[in-house]
Design a protein around this motif. Structure first.
Motif, PDB file in Angstrom:
ATOM      1  N   VAL A  82       0.829  -1.202  -0.056  1.00  0.00           N
ATOM      2  CA  VAL A  82      -0.091   0.070  -0.049  1.00  0.00           C
ATOM      3  C   VAL A  82       1.080   1.326   0.022  1.00  0.00           C
ATOM      4  N   ILE A  83       0.693   2.015  -0.907  1.00  0.00           N
ATOM      5  CA  ILE A  83       1.733   3.310  -1.148  1.00  0.00           C
ATOM      6  C   ILE A  83       0.781   4.474  -1.161  1.00  0.00           C
ATOM      7  N   CYS A  84       1.112   5.400  -0.611  1.00  0.00           N
ATOM      8  CA  CYS A  84       0.311   6.715  -0.657  1.00  0.00           C
ATOM      9  C   CYS A  84       1.208   7.903  -0.892  1.00  0.00           C
ATOM     10  N   ALA A  85       0.786   8.952  -1.803  1.00  0.00           N
ATOM     11  CA  ALA A  85       1.338  10.157  -2.056  1.00  0.00           C
ATOM     12  C   ALA A  85       0.572  11.139  -1.475  1.00  0.00           C
ATOM     13  N   THR A  86       1.166  12.062  -0.857  1.00  0.00           N
ATOM     14  CA  THR A  86       0.409  13.131  -0.158  1.00  0.00           C
ATOM     15  C   THR A  86       1.425  14.169   0.456  1.00  0.00           C
ATOM     16  N   VAL A  87       1.026  15.394   0.236  1.00  0.00           N
ATOM     17  CA  VAL A  87       1.843  16.531   1.018  1.00  0.00           C
ATOM     18  C   VAL A  87       1.138  17.012   2.272  1.00  0.00           C
ATOM     19  N   THR A  88      -0.128  16.361   2.232  1.00  0.00           N
ATOM     20  CA  THR A  88      -1.010  16.771   3.334  1.00  0.00           C
ATOM     21  C   THR A  88      -1.304  15.563   4.340  1.00  0.00           C
ATOM     22  N   THR A  97       0.432   8.118   6.364  1.00  0.00           N
ATOM     23  CA  THR A  97      -1.024   8.005   6.017  1.00  0.00           C
ATOM     24  C   THR A  97      -1.528   6.688   5.439  1.00  0.00           C
ATOM     25  N   ALA A  98      -0.543   5.969   4.759  1.00  0.00           N
ATOM     26  CA  ALA A  98      -0.647   4.770   4.076  1.00  0.00           C
ATOM     27  C   ALA A  98      -0.675   3.671   5.039  1.00  0.00           C
ATOM     28  N   CYS A  99      -0.205   3.631   6.344  1.00  0.00           N
ATOM     29  CA  CYS A  99      -0.565   2.788   7.453  1.00  0.00           C
ATOM     30  C   CYS A  99      -1.847   2.813   7.959  1.00  0.00           C
ATOM     31  N   ILE A 100      -2.158   4.334   8.130  1.00  0.00           N
ATOM     32  CA  ILE A 100      -3.328   4.623   8.705  1.00  0.00           C
ATOM     33  C   ILE A 100      -4.793   3.928   7.589  1.00  0.00           C
ATOM     34  N   ILE A 101      -4.526   4.300   6.576  1.00  0.00           N
ATOM     35  CA  ILE A 101      -5.280   3.924   5.294  1.00  0.00           C
ATOM     36  C   ILE A 101      -5.439   2.050   5.326  1.00  0.00           C
ATOM     37  N   SER A 102      -4.298   1.612   5.551  1.00  0.00           N
ATOM     38  CA  SER A 102      -4.230   0.290   5.463  1.00  0.00           C
ATOM     39  C   SER A 102      -5.198  -0.226   6.666  1.00  0.00           C
ATOM     40  N   LYS A 103      -4.883   0.278   7.776  1.00  0.00           N
ATOM     41  CA  LYS A 103      -5.806  -0.110   9.084  1.00  0.00           C
ATOM     42  C   LYS A 103      -7.140   0.220   8.787  1.00  0.00           C
ATOM     43  N   LYS A 104      -7.611   1.122   8.159  1.00  0.00           N
ATOM     44  CA  LYS A 104      -8.926   1.533   7.832  1.00  0.00           C
ATOM     45  C   LYS A 104      -9.624   0.727   6.900  1.00  0.00           C
ATOM     46  N   LEU A 105      -8.988   0.025   6.088  1.00  0.00           N
ATOM     47  CA  LEU A 105      -9.332  -1.006   4.997  1.00  0.00           C
ATOM     48  C   LEU A 105      -9.248  -2.386   5.443  1.00  0.00           C
ATOM     49  N   ASP A 106      -8.571  -2.354   6.891  1.00  0.00           N
ATOM     50  CA  ASP A 106      -8.277  -3.759   7.157  1.00  0.00           C
ATOM     51  C   ASP A 106      -7.353  -4.729   6.424  1.00  0.00           C
ATOM     52  N   ALA A 112       3.542  -0.816   3.778  1.00  0.00           N
ATOM     53  CA  ALA A 112       2.881   0.384   3.450  1.00  0.00           C
ATOM     54  C   ALA A 112       3.757   1.574   3.791  1.00  0.00           C
ATOM     55  N   PHE A 113       3.767   2.472   2.991  1.00  0.00           N
ATOM     56  CA  PHE A 113       4.644   3.817   3.093  1.00  0.00           C
ATOM     57  C   PHE A 113       3.934   4.919   2.194  1.00  0.00           C
ATOM     58  N   ASP A 114       4.500   6.176   2.745  1.00  0.00           N
ATOM     59  CA  ASP A 114       4.144   7.487   1.821  1.00  0.00           C
ATOM     60  C   ASP A 114       5.285   7.751   1.295  1.00  0.00           C
ATOM     61  N   ILE A 115       4.864   8.662   0.036  1.00  0.00           N
ATOM     62  CA  ILE A 115       5.874   9.411  -0.576  1.00  0.00           C
ATOM     63  C   ILE A 115       5.456  10.688  -0.765  1.00  0.00           C
ATOM     64  N   SER A 116       6.523  11.552  -0.860  1.00  0.00           N
ATOM     65  CA  SER A 116       5.970  12.981  -0.975  1.00  0.00           C
ATOM     66  C   SER A 116       6.782  13.595  -2.273  1.00  0.00           C
ATOM     67  N   ALA A 117       5.869  13.906  -3.292  1.00  0.00           N
ATOM     68  CA  ALA A 117       6.447  14.534  -4.559  1.00  0.00           C
ATOM     69  C   ALA A 117       5.495  15.620  -4.912  1.00  0.00           C
ATOM     70  N   ALA A 118       4.668  15.985  -4.058  1.00  0.00           N
ATOM     71  CA  ALA A 118       3.597  17.156  -4.288  1.00  0.00           C
ATOM     72  C   ALA A 118       2.602  16.494  -5.584  1.00  0.00           C
ATOM     73  N   CYS A 119       2.420  17.477  -6.332  1.00  0.00           N
ATOM     74  CA  CYS A 119       1.538  17.078  -7.283  1.00  0.00           C
ATOM     75  C   CYS A 119       1.997  15.778  -8.070  1.00  0.00           C
ATOM     76  N   SER A 120       3.240  15.601  -8.522  1.00  0.00           N
ATOM     77  CA  SER A 120       3.589  14.534  -9.268  1.00  0.00           C
ATOM     78  C   SER A 120       3.442  13.247  -8.388  1.00  0.00           C
ATOM     79  N   LEU A 143      -2.403   1.801  -4.894  1.00  0.00           N
ATOM     80  CA  LEU A 143      -1.809   3.158  -4.837  1.00  0.00           C
ATOM     81  C   LEU A 143      -3.002   4.112  -4.611  1.00  0.00           C
ATOM     82  N   ILE A 144      -2.711   5.206  -3.598  1.00  0.00           N
ATOM     83  CA  ILE A 144      -3.842   6.254  -3.302  1.00  0.00           C
ATOM     84  C   ILE A 144      -2.786   7.814  -3.400  1.00  0.00           C
TER      85      ILE A 144
END
Ligand code: ACO
Length: 338
Positions: A82-88, A97-106, A112-120, A143-144
């Motif tokens: 589970v990978i999440c892109a976010t700057v917020t 945030t990827a860990c929290i989303i994973s938990k919410k989806l069980d 699970a990890f986040d990346i920071s690349a803004a709009c890209s 992917l989120i």
């Protein structure tokens, strides 16, 4: 010579979530010294969505992800990354945030990890998913791209508050042996020389959280809009021409050109340079504004839900954002057969 992968990465599904509350240009006219005419003429934006104060980035991301999983025909138990892109993110620093989303989806006990690349961010995620799958390390990746951009916008600054909105998009990318289903190419790049073009100066190790940082409003996004605009047009035009050339694909072979939805004038300039027709260009900027990492999957979801996106359609994605970062991709839509 690079060896051929044993499996290829296919975009199986798309999903999105937008909050209910609409912030229109006429609402903004009452908040800052601006006009609907100025905003529409300079950006193409009419309105954007704003998350509820109790609604987090992970809440929106989990909703988009649940839709993408449901449409993928893959059980959530089969997802192995589970990978999440976010700057917020929900929390600066940790947990991701990827860990929290994973938990919410069980979906637990999965990397699970986040990346920071803004709009890209979302196109960066595609490059990561493609590499993980082609190397054989993972089979089904969620992917989120999710942003509560309103949490870092100063609604007294007319140069930024008119641009951004909240929302989330998600996709499932899976391994396939069928090369015709595969993501054709992803190119992602960055140049930190222009790091100060788009920045939220605090909180962080440079400006840790304190009263002074709040008094100076360093927790809000700051942007050199005009400089960013010019560099975006130049960089994106070159990037999309290069990716088409490298893959021997002509503009007319692209079914949907899905650009980052930051500003209609940037989209038009790049679309014109490619000779894209109106029918090929996907536009959501008028109703959602710039939703950063969520922008591209939300736009893909728009053509999916309106019935325009069909199995086998090749999309050209392009994006540009803080970092500065940019990326482009050639992606066929490949829902699971049978
Ligand atoms: N209403 C009315 N006037 C305004 C507003 C507003 N909301 N905002 C700025 N102005 C004024 C300025 O003060 C300036 O006035 P002046 O000439 O008297 O000094 C004038 O309008 C022109 O300002 P510019 O900044 O030069 O306007 P520009 O045509 O560049 O448009 C915009 C501004 C819309 C921000 C544009 O530059 C843009 O879209 N930039 C790119 C944004 C982007 O793509 N960012 C990357 C992705 S974001 C991410 O990664 C998170």
């Amino acid at each position: 010579m690079a060896s051929l992968p044993n499996s290829y990465a296919a975009l199986r599904s798309i999903g999105a979530y937008v909050p209910e509350k609409i912030l229109s240009n006429s609402d903004l006219e009452k908040m800052v010294d601006t006009t609907d005419e100025w905003i529409y003429k300079r950006t193409g934006i009419k309105e954007r969505r704003i998350a509820d104060k109790n609604e987090s980035t992970s809440d929106m991301g989990a909703k988009a992800a649940a839709i993408a999983i449901e449409r993928s025909g893959i059980k959530k138990e089969e997802i192995d990354l589970v990978i999440c892109a976010t700057v917020t993110p929900d929390y600066f620093n940790m947990p991701s945030t990827a860990c929290i989303i994973s938990k919410k989806l069980d979906i637990i006990n999965v990397q699970a990890f986040d990346i920071s690349a803004a709009c890209s961010g979302f196109v960066y995620l595609l490059s990561i998913a493609k590499a993980f799958i082609e190397s054989g390390m993972k089979k089904n990746i969620l992917l989120i791209g999710a942003e509560k951009f309103s949490s870092i916008v100063d609604y007294t600054d007319r140069s930024t508050c008119i641009l951004f909105g909240d929302g989330a998009g998600a996709a499932v990318v899976s391994a396939t042996n069928d090369k015709s289903e595969a993501i054709i190419d992803v190119h992602a790049s960055a140049d930190g020389t222009y790091a100060d073009f788009l920045v939220t100066p605090a909180p962080g190790s440079v400006n840790p959280a304190n009263q002074k940082m709040l008094d100076k409003k360093l927790n809000f996004v700051q942007m050199k809009g005009n400089e960013t605009f010019k560099l975006a047009v130049k960089t994106l035009t070159k990037d999309v021409i290069d990716i088409l050339k490298r893959n021997n694909i002509k503009s007319e072979d692209i079914k949907h050109f899905v650009p980052h939805q930051a500003n209609y004038r940037i989209i038009k300039a790049v679309g014109d340079a490619l000779g894209m027709s109106k029918e090929q260009i996907v536009l959501t900027v008028q109703k959602y504004g710039n939703t950063s990492a969520a922008s591209i999957p939300m736009a893909i979801n728009d053509i999916y839900e309106s019935g325009r996106l069909k199995s086998g359609d090749v999309m050209l994605l392009d994006t540009f954002g803080g970092g500065l970062t940019w990326a482009s991709a050639l992606v066929p839509f490949s829902p699971k057969k049978g």
